[in-house]
Design a protein around this motif. Structure first.
Motif, PDB file in Angstrom:
ATOM      1  N   PRO A 276       0.489   0.284  10.975  1.00 48.05           N
ATOM      2  CA  PRO A 276       1.742  -0.131  10.335  1.00 48.05           C
ATOM      3  C   PRO A 276       2.043  -1.595  10.664  1.00 48.05           C
ATOM      4  CG  PRO A 276       2.027   1.926  11.549  1.00 48.05           C
ATOM      5  CD  PRO A 276       0.704   1.358  11.963  1.00 48.05           C
ATOM      6  N   MET A 277       2.231  -2.409   9.630  1.00 51.13           N
ATOM      7  CA  MET A 277       2.587  -3.811   9.840  1.00 51.13           C
ATOM      8  C   MET A 277       4.104  -3.982   9.887  1.00 51.13           C
ATOM      9  SD  MET A 277      -0.403  -5.047  10.146  1.00 51.13           S
ATOM     10  CE  MET A 277      -0.240  -6.832  10.122  1.00 51.13           C
ATOM     11  N   LEU A 278       4.827  -3.035   9.287  1.00 51.41           N
ATOM     12  CA  LEU A 278       6.284  -2.957   9.396  1.00 51.41           C
ATOM     13  C   LEU A 278       6.614  -1.623  10.048  1.00 51.41           C
ATOM     14  CD1 LEU A 278       7.394  -4.141   5.815  1.00 51.41           C
ATOM     15  CD2 LEU A 278       7.165  -5.535   7.875  1.00 51.41           C
ATOM     16  N   ASP A 279       7.693  -1.571  10.786  1.00 49.51           N
ATOM     17  CA  ASP A 279       8.050  -0.314  11.454  1.00 49.51           C
ATOM     18  C   ASP A 279       9.220   0.379  10.765  1.00 49.51           C
ATOM     19  OD1 ASP A 279      10.033  -2.065  12.113  1.00 49.51           O
ATOM     20  OD2 ASP A 279       9.886  -1.804  14.289  1.00 49.51           O
ATOM     21  N   PHE A 280       9.403   0.089   9.467  1.00 53.00           N
ATOM     22  CA  PHE A 280      10.472   0.740   8.719  1.00 53.00           C
ATOM     23  C   PHE A 280      10.055   0.825   7.254  1.00 53.00           C
ATOM     24  CE2 PHE A 280      11.182  -3.681   8.073  1.00 53.00           C
ATOM     25  CZ  PHE A 280      11.957  -3.850   6.934  1.00 53.00           C
ATOM     26  N   HIS A 311      -2.411   2.267   5.695  1.00 50.79           N
ATOM     27  CA  HIS A 311      -1.101   1.896   5.160  1.00 50.79           C
ATOM     28  C   HIS A 311      -1.247   0.961   3.964  1.00 50.79           C
ATOM     29  CE1 HIS A 311       1.624   3.638   8.211  1.00 50.79           C
ATOM     30  NE2 HIS A 311       0.526   3.578   8.959  1.00 50.79           N
ATOM     31  N   LEU A 312      -0.251   1.030   3.075  1.00 50.53           N
ATOM     32  CA  LEU A 312      -0.206   0.178   1.889  1.00 50.53           C
ATOM     33  C   LEU A 312       0.998  -0.748   1.989  1.00 50.53           C
ATOM     34  CD1 LEU A 312      -1.094  -0.629  -0.992  1.00 50.53           C
ATOM     35  CD2 LEU A 312       0.339   1.249  -1.854  1.00 50.53           C
ATOM     36  N   ILE A 313       0.721  -2.045   1.960  1.00 50.33           N
ATOM     37  CA  ILE A 313       1.761  -3.073   2.010  1.00 50.33           C
ATOM     38  C   ILE A 313       1.761  -3.797   0.671  1.00 50.33           C
ATOM     39  CG2 ILE A 313       2.529  -5.183   3.186  1.00 50.33           C
ATOM     40  CD1 ILE A 313       0.580  -4.088   5.506  1.00 50.33           C
ATOM     41  N   MET A 314       2.948  -4.081   0.153  1.00 54.22           N
ATOM     42  CA  MET A 314       3.047  -4.816  -1.110  1.00 54.22           C
ATOM     43  C   MET A 314       4.030  -5.968  -0.964  1.00 54.22           C
ATOM     44  SD  MET A 314       3.001  -1.743  -3.952  1.00 54.22           S
ATOM     45  CE  MET A 314       4.221  -0.766  -3.081  1.00 54.22           C
ATOM     46  N   SER A 315       3.625  -7.131  -1.437  1.00 54.51           N
ATOM     47  CA  SER A 315       4.510  -8.295  -1.439  1.00 54.51           C
ATOM     48  C   SER A 315       4.813  -8.687  -2.878  1.00 54.51           C
ATOM     49  CB  SER A 315       3.861  -9.475  -0.708  1.00 54.51           C
ATOM     50  OG  SER A 315       2.744  -9.967  -1.442  1.00 54.51           O
ATOM     51  N   HIS A 316       5.937  -9.373  -3.049  1.00 52.61           N
ATOM     52  CA  HIS A 316       6.311  -9.829  -4.397  1.00 52.61           C
ATOM     53  C   HIS A 316       6.785 -11.271  -4.334  1.00 52.61           C
ATOM     54  CE1 HIS A 316       7.662  -9.710  -8.525  1.00 52.61           C
ATOM     55  NE2 HIS A 316       8.808 -10.236  -8.143  1.00 52.61           N
TER      56      HIS A 316
END
Length: 413
Positions: A276-280, A311-316
């Protein structure tokens, strides 16, 4: 009544299910080989990438979309994000209540007034950037404003009215949010397709509507060369495409009025991570990033969106029409590596998706309120071009569908 729905995106499916629930005979025509448009999943190496939206619903399960899904008996679980949003400032992820501590003392009074007015002020035609500047003339405050509007609207704060943004913020306080639908966008699309089928509606994939035909009023559509008669036509393909299909049935002044409307563009970067790169599960807004406006990690709530243990992270980020796409993507990647110092160790780029031209973020920019009505009584528009004031993204689409349904009920009752 026989209803034709053109396009199986979120707006089209919501409208189709709503009319099918009322006992109407509904046909949905989709030119693509899959349903959902910009609101479904693409399976890529076990990761569920989204075709458009970021696997999030702005106002969680309490807003217009969540309410409509419940009314339609669509089996969708929407999990509230906690915390809803954090702000990455000087390397720290802060809540909105903690932001004041990073502002110099001379700005604190203005900042407190601004935070109070977010709940009370109605705004006006002036830009949100100008409204913020009047409250607290701080570079950081303007960067935060840009991060919020960039993530939620694909617009700079200078490109959208304070009236629109303040209404959106009031809706966040009213409904809460954002939330993550279990299974992502496809979880919602699949549930709506089940409702449509149960109510006798039909979905026709790889069936392109070529023309809306009639004499002074719409009599039906031509699909793959075949004429099909309908009492009501609901279009989910955008104002310009609908006008093109209607041709001479729409007056020239109407067609000219919509041709100059500019869409909102953006770039989404999807990233695989082995931790996890974010914890929320909410949104991390990034005011100090050069291009990226926000990031989410929805697998913290819906782990099925990635392979087990991943995990899947998405930026915009916004894409301006005059900018070089390749360079913009490079700047977005640079932002990600700066935000996460261990990015190269744990992360891998899955895809960069560019949303522009015929596949934009929004066909009509938020803040421009357009009625679902068209020059012809029995043609209505739905989708991301039809959003009530202060309703964003998918909740705005649901709000627009509700307006379209109310109009049809008044006209055809």
């Amino acid at each position: 009544m026989k209803v034709c729905v053109i396009g199986s995106g979120l707006g089209g499916l919501l409208a189709a299910c709503s009319f099918a629930k009322k006992g109407y005979k509904v046909d949905v025509y989709e030119k693509l080989p899959y349903p959902g448009g910009r609101f479904t999943n693409i399976d890529y190496k076990g990761y569920q990438l989204s075709t458009g939206a970021l696997h999030m619903i702005p106002y969680s399960g309490n807003g217009p979309l969540g309410t409509m899904l419940k009314k339609l008996d669509a089996d969708v679980e929407i999990v509230d994000s906690k915390p809803q949003v954090l702000f990455n400032i000087e390397g720290e992820n802060l809540t909105i209540g903690e932001i004041a501590k990073v502002f110099p003392l001379r700005y604190k009074v203005g900042l407190l007034k601004l935070l109070a007015k977010l709940k009370l002020n109605e705004g006006d035609k002036e830009s949100f950037a100008w409204w913020v500047k009047k409250q607290v003339n701080s570079e950081l405050a303007l960067k935060i404003a840009d991060a919020f509007t960039g993530w939620s609207l694909s617009l700079d704060a200078s490109e959208v009215s304070s009236k629109e943004v303040l209404k959106e913020i009031k809706n966040f306080y009213k409904y809460s949010g954002p939330g993550v639908p279990m299974g992502g966008c496809r979880g919602v699309t699949r549930a709506l397709l089940e409702v449509l089928s149960a109510e006798g509606g039909k979905l026709h994939l790889k069936n392109s509507v070529e023309k809306i035909y009639g004499d002074k009023h719409a009599e039906g559509v031509i699909v793959e060369g075949e004429k099909k008669n309908y009492d009501l036509i609901v279009s989910n393909v955008g104002l310009k495409a609908t006008a093109s299909l209607a041709g001479e049935l729409f007056p020239e002044n109407y067609k000219k009025s919509i041709m100059n409307i500019k869409s909102s563009w953006g770039i989404k970067i999807s990233v695989a991570s082995d931790k996890p790169m974010l914890d929320f599960s909410g949104v991390l807004l990034t005011p100090y990033a050069e291009r990226i406006h926000g990031i989410n990690e929805v697998t913290n709530v819906s782990p099925v969106l990635a392979p087990q243990g991943k995990h899947l992270i998405m930026s915009h980020q916004i894409l301006k029409p005059d900018r070089n796409v390749k360079l913009e993507i490079e700047k977005g990647l640079k932002d990600l590596k700066k935000l996460f110092p261990d990015f190269n160790k744990h992360c891998k780029i899955l895809a960069t998706q560019v949303h522009r031209k015929n596949w934009p973020v929004n066909r009509v920019p938020s803040g421009k309120v357009i009625s679902p009505r068209t020059p012809l009584r029995n043609i209505v528009n739905v989708g991301d071009a039809i959003k009530p004031l202060g309703m964003i993204e998918t909740d705005g689409i649901a709000g627009g569908v509700k307006e379209a349904i109310n109009y049809v009920e008044r006209e055809f009752s």
